[in-house]
Design a protein around this motif. Structure first.
Motif, PDB file in Angstrom:
ATOM      1  N   LEU A  18       3.633   2.450  -1.633  1.00  0.00           N
ATOM      2  CA  LEU A  18       5.170   3.334  -2.233  1.00  0.00           C
ATOM      3  C   LEU A  18       4.947   4.788  -3.521  1.00  0.00           C
ATOM      4  N   ILE A  24      11.686   4.876  -5.429  1.00  0.00           N
ATOM      5  CA  ILE A  24      12.063   3.977  -4.733  1.00  0.00           C
ATOM      6  C   ILE A  24      13.038   3.361  -5.980  1.00  0.00           C
ATOM      7  N   LEU A  38       6.383   2.561   1.935  1.00  0.00           N
ATOM      8  CA  LEU A  38       7.385   3.617   1.487  1.00  0.00           C
ATOM      9  C   LEU A  38       7.439   5.052   1.377  1.00  0.00           C
ATOM     10  N   ILE A  47      15.000   6.074  -1.565  1.00  0.00           N
ATOM     11  CA  ILE A  47      14.800   5.234  -0.580  1.00  0.00           C
ATOM     12  C   ILE A  47      15.061   3.892  -1.514  1.00  0.00           C
TER      13      ILE A  47
END
Ligand SMILES: [Zn+2]
Ligand SMILES: [Zn+2]
Lengths: 168, 385
Positions: A18, A24, A38, A47
């Motif tokens: 991540l 996120i 991600l 995101i």
């Protein structure tokens, strides 16, 4: 396989990557599978993932490129299931969407609610997929959008919940 | 979804066009350009996916992008049609003139064409000879020669050797609509979407999957799938009730089924089960039959421990001890006898009885309960992964 379970019920594989985690947002009860990447941006929340989403092994999500150097947001609704090895650069993926394995959703595409994207499909940039669609194929070869029965709204939601509860 | 592509009445007002080669979106750029010393604009369409591009003519008077493409398309179609007509005419003429066949010699002399063989021969040249009364056969034939099938009317870019065409044209973006559905017999509305275009909500919706129980096959609890060879096997038919009222489900299957590679004898020792209502306030794990719980998540592992502490104690009868139910699901054993290794393929009839759901009650039908049946097929290949 090792998992981190967060207080909001998210299960995140320790082998997922991540980038810029603080940007996120994952609502809860979602699964981030092994090898998932991600790629959030450095300066802003880029995101957003809803509840009961299931990201299978080796999915890559990158916010869409608006123009050189400028990225937008990637948003995913609730009860959405992403199969293995998918590459997503879409602007938005709705609620109750199933994307089977090996799909590519290109820059700024939008997939509305209750859609099934069949294995190996490529959704070209900026393409808009209306609600209740079944999509398969590669543009220029065998790309096809057809209508999906309304009963899928319920079955996809159940499937997403079961995946979260049962793992797999 | 109704497709309104190319319809004159309806088209996307946002100048959305898709690629004629690959259906992807086209991006449009406007450039200044000159034509005969006059300043105008040129519209350049580029595909976002493949290497297709299209440049409009230089536009002098303002008009919508949709009209620009439509006018250039119409003009091109007309050109192609007249070109094809001319091409077809001269091809036929050439065919006719170069024929040394007796038929043509006869025709040129004004004789009747009567032999079946000659008629057959003429057909190969697409010559229309229906009117046998005509005196000047040759002139008649030339005047009535069938033109090559005009494929260009609808799809001017489907190139088949015609080189006067430029690139295929941008395709106006597909417009779609949401649909209302009615029963063919009684006109009852079965599906009525709400007004918001991208919504997935319905003002009224009767979808079978909202009423039909889910049927799934599984091994017995704490067992894995057996290998399918000669012998007896017990499996579980799992039934999940989607309705907010309890249902009584009755299963039946043919006593023996012959598949491609063998015969399977089946018995359902207890065929009826009453299953409780679905409650959307309950945690979703409560709707999952025990045989499907896994050891992959904490939640599922904890649920297995909790449920297995509960079962087995109630009955001493072997078959009845296999029947389990809770919340909105239940499972009934099915016994299979295999004569040999084979793919399992068993039809099961499921009949369902429940009180009339509110959505149906409001239709004022004079029925006290909902009663229906359906077939489902259990399929288990002998080589399972
Ligand atoms: Zn293209
Ligand atoms: Zn009816």
């Amino acid at each position: 396989m090792e998992w981190i379970e967060t207080p909001s019920g998210n299960r995140i594989s320790v082998s997922s990557k991540l980038h810029n985690k603080e940007n996120i947002q994952i609502k809860g009860n979602s699964t981030i599978g092994p090898g998932v990447e991600l790629n959030a941006l450095e300066n802003e929340v880029s995101i957003l993932i809803g509840k009961y989403c299931y990201l299978s092994e080796n999915c890559h999500i990158t916010p869409p490129l608006l123009k050189p150097g400028v990225y937008g947001q990637f948003k995913m609704g609730n009860y959405t299931i992403i199969g293995k090895d998918c590459i997503l650069k879409a602007a938005a993926i709705g609620n109750r969407v199933v994307i089977e394995s090996d799909c590519k959703v290109d820059e700024l595409a939008i997939i509305y609610d209750c859609c099934i994207i069949r294995q190996g499909t490529i959704i070209p940039p900026k393409m808009i997929i209306p609600p209740f669609s079944e999509v398969r194929g590669v543009p220029g070869k065998n790309f096809k959008v057809s209508q999906l029965g309304t009963g899928y709204k319920r079955t996809i939601e159940i499937e997403a919940k079961e995946l979260q509860i049962l793992g797999m | 979804m109704t497709d309104y592509t190319n319809s004159n009445e309806t088209h996307c007002v946002k100048n959305c066009f898709s690629c004629p080669e690959c259906e992807s979106m086209l991006s449009i750029r406007v450039k200044d350009d000159m034509v005969e010393d006059r300043k105008g604009k040129k519209f350049c369409f580029t595909c976002t996916f493949c290497d297709y591009s299209y440049n409009s003519e230089v536009i002098l008077k303002p008009k919508s992008v949709w009209n620009i493409v439509k006018d250039e398309h119409t003009k091109s179609v007309k050109d192609v049609i007249s070109f094809n007509k001319a091409k077809s005419y001269y091809t036929n003429l050439l065919n006719l003139e170069t024929l040394t066949d007796q038929t043509v010699r006869d025709l040129k002399l004004g004789k009747e064409v009567s032999s079946p063989k000659s008629l057959e021969h003429l057909k190969t040249y697409n010559l229309n000879i229906d009117n046998a009364d005509d005196t000047d056969k040759l002139k008649y034939l030339i005047d009535h020669m069938e033109f090559e099938k005009d494929e260009y009317q609808n799809e001017p870019h489907q190139n088949s050797g015609v080189s006067i065409l430029q690139n295929p044209f941008p395709v106006p973006r597909k417009l779609i609509t949401r649909e209302t559905m009615k029963c063919c017999d009684c006109s009852q509305v079965l599906q009525l979407p709400n007004e918001e275009m991208i919504s997935t909500k319905f003002i009224c919706k009767f979808t079978a999957s909202d009423y039909i129980p889910t049927i799934n096959i599984s091994p017995m609890i704490n067992h894995s799938w057996p290998t399918w060879q000669k012998g007896n096997f017990t499996l579980l038919v799992n039934i999940i009730n989607p309705l907010r009222s309890s249902v009584t489900v009755t299963l039946s299957s043919p006593s023996s089924v012959t598949t491609g590679n063998g015969t399977i004898n089946t018995t359902i020792p207890v065929s009826e089960i009453t299953i409780g209502p679905y409650n959307d306030k309950d945690h979703p794990i409560r709707s999952i039959p025990t045989p499907f719980l896994t050891k992959s998540t904490k939640l599922s592992r904890a649920e297995i421990v909790m449920r297995t502490g509960r079962i087995g104690a109630q009955s001493t009868n072997q078959i009845e001890s296999l029947i389990e139910k809770s919340d909105n699901w239940g499972c009934l054993p099915i016994e299979l006898t295999l004569e040999d290794t084979c793919d399992i393929r068993i039809p099961i009839h499921v009949s369902v009885k429940t009180k009339l759901p509110d959505a149906i009650k409001s239709l004022k039908l004079s029925r006290p309960e909902l009663l229906f049946g359906f077939w489902t097929v259990i399929e288990l290949p002998c080589n399972r992964d």
